[in-house]
Motif scaffolding. Structure first.
Motif, PDB file in Angstrom:
ATOM      1  N   GLU A  93       0.772  -1.122   0.003  1.00 35.25           N
ATOM      2  CA  GLU A  93       0.000   0.057  -0.007  1.00 35.25           C
ATOM      3  C   GLU A  93       0.810   1.123   0.052  1.00 35.25           C
ATOM      4  OE1 GLU A  93      -3.553   0.082   0.073  1.00 35.25           O
ATOM      5  OE2 GLU A  93      -3.391  -2.070  -0.154  1.00 35.25           O
ATOM      6  N   GLU A  94       0.429   2.367  -0.334  1.00 36.26           N
ATOM      7  CA  GLU A  94       0.897   3.506  -0.240  1.00 36.26           C
ATOM      8  C   GLU A  94       1.235   4.026   1.072  1.00 36.26           C
ATOM      9  OE1 GLU A  94      -0.764   6.817  -2.614  1.00 36.26           O
ATOM     10  OE2 GLU A  94      -1.058   5.477  -4.122  1.00 36.26           O
ATOM     11  N   ALA A 100      12.729   3.044   3.477  1.00 31.67           N
ATOM     12  CA  ALA A 100      12.955   2.062   2.503  1.00 31.67           C
ATOM     13  C   ALA A 100      14.635   2.193   2.289  1.00 31.67           C
ATOM     14  CB  ALA A 100      12.288   2.176   1.121  1.00 31.67           C
ATOM     15  N   VAL A 101      15.095   0.984   2.099  1.00 36.79           N
ATOM     16  CA  VAL A 101      16.679   0.935   1.968  1.00 36.79           C
ATOM     17  C   VAL A 101      17.082  -0.346   0.996  1.00 36.79           C
ATOM     18  CG1 VAL A 101      17.182   1.593   4.213  1.00 36.79           C
ATOM     19  CG2 VAL A 101      16.775  -0.948   3.896  1.00 36.79           C
ATOM     20  N   CYS A 102      18.282   0.003   0.261  1.00 38.60           N
ATOM     21  CA  CYS A 102      18.628  -1.071  -0.484  1.00 38.60           C
ATOM     22  C   CYS A 102      20.108  -0.730  -0.603  1.00 38.60           C
ATOM     23  CB  CYS A 102      18.152  -1.004  -1.840  1.00 38.60           C
ATOM     24  SG  CYS A 102      18.421   0.630  -2.789  1.00 38.60           S
ATOM     25  N   PHE A 103      21.004  -2.124  -0.502  1.00 39.65           N
ATOM     26  CA  PHE A 103      22.292  -1.955  -0.634  1.00 39.65           C
ATOM     27  C   PHE A 103      22.977  -2.825  -1.469  1.00 39.65           C
ATOM     28  CE2 PHE A 103      20.329  -1.577   3.804  1.00 39.65           C
ATOM     29  CZ  PHE A 103      20.926  -0.236   4.253  1.00 39.65           C
ATOM     30  N   LEU A 126       6.572   5.024   0.888  1.00 38.47           N
ATOM     31  CA  LEU A 126       6.987   5.590   2.174  1.00 38.47           C
ATOM     32  C   LEU A 126       5.785   6.703   2.791  1.00 38.47           C
ATOM     33  CD1 LEU A 126      10.927   6.698   1.396  1.00 38.47           C
ATOM     34  CD2 LEU A 126       9.877   5.085   2.906  1.00 38.47           C
ATOM     35  N   ARG A 127       5.847   6.606   3.960  1.00 37.09           N
ATOM     36  CA  ARG A 127       5.006   7.676   4.563  1.00 37.09           C
ATOM     37  C   ARG A 127       5.643   9.011   4.257  1.00 37.09           C
ATOM     38  NH1 ARG A 127       5.467   3.961   9.551  1.00 37.09           N
ATOM     39  NH2 ARG A 127       4.209   2.457   9.194  1.00 37.09           N
TER      40      ARG A 127
END
Length: 188
Positions: A93-94, A100-103, A126-127
Motif C-alpha cells: 500500500e501507499e 526503504a533501503v537497498c544496498f 514511504l510515509r
C-alpha cells in the motif's frame, strides 16, 4: 537477476557478511533514522537483512528471486517478513513504511528506466517524511570484473540526485566512499 558463480559465492560468504556488519551498513546508514517500519529492497543472500533485523523494530524484505526469498524466510524466521516481488512494482500500500533501503543491488536492476521505476515505487510506499537510503558500487575495473556476465547497470552517483528528485524525493545527499557511494533522500 543473473549473477556469475564467483559473485554468488562472494555475496553469501562469511567475509562479506562481516564487511556488511562492520563497515557497509554502519557507513551507509550513519545518521539515518529508519523509524519503526523498514522495507529492504533486494536483500539477495541476506547479509544486510541479518544486520537490519537488529536495527529495525519492523522489517519487511522484498526479494525478486523466489529461491533467495525462500532462503531468507528460513534465515529470518519470525524477525522479518519476506515478500516475493519486484522492486519496480511493489505489492504494498501507499505510505506503508517509515524507511526503504537497498544496498549493493541497484546495479542489478536491468536498465536505468527500471531503476527509475524502483525509485518511484520506493517513494510511493514511504510515509511523508520517510527516508530512502542505501549504497551501491562505483564503476571501475575491479567492479566490472566481479560482475562479468552479471546483470550490471552501474548507477552514476553524479546523476542520481536528479533521478531521485524526478521520482518525488527531496533532500538528496550522496557521499562517495572507497569503491562505493551512499545516498539518502526524503519523501516530502
Amino acid at each position: 537477476m543473473p549473477m556469475n558463480r564467483f559473485h554468488q559465492w562472494c555475496c553469501r560468504s562469511a567475509s562479506w557478511a562481516r564487511k556488511v556488519e562492520r563497515d557497509l551498513l554502519p557507513w551507509a546508514l550513519d545518521g539515518v533514522d529508519l523509524g519503526p517500519d523498514v522495507l529492504e529492497i533486494g536483500p539477495g543472500y541476506g547479509a544486510t537483512t541479518r544486520v537490519l533485523r537488529r536495527r529495525a523494530p519492523g522489517l519487511t524484505a522484498l526479494e525478486i528471486d523466489p529461491v533467495l526469498a525462500g532462503r531468507l524466510r528460513r534465515l529470518a524466521g519470525p524477525s522479518a517478513t519476506i515478500v516475493d516481488g519486484d522492486g519496480t512494482a511493489m505489492p504494498f500500500e501507499e505510505a506503508a513504511f517509515s524507511a526503504a533501503v537497498c544496498f549493493t543491488m541497484l546495479h542489478h536492476v536491468p536498465s536505468p528506466r527500471e531503476q527509475d521505476r524502483l525509485f518511484a515505487e520506493a517513494c510511493r510506499v514511504l510515509r511523508p517524511g520517510g527516508v530512502f537510503a542505501g549504497s551501491d558500487g562505483l564503476d571501475g575495473r575491479a567492479f566490472r570484473l566481479i560482475h562479468l556476465f552479471d546483470t550490471c547497470v552501474v548507477v552514476d552517483p553524479d546523476t542520481l540526485p536528479r533521478r531521485l528528485e524526478a521520482a518525488g524525493f527531496t533532500g538528496v545527499t550522496i557521499e562517495r566512499g572507497e569503491g562505493s557511494f551512499r545516498f539518502s533522500a526524503r519523501k516530502p
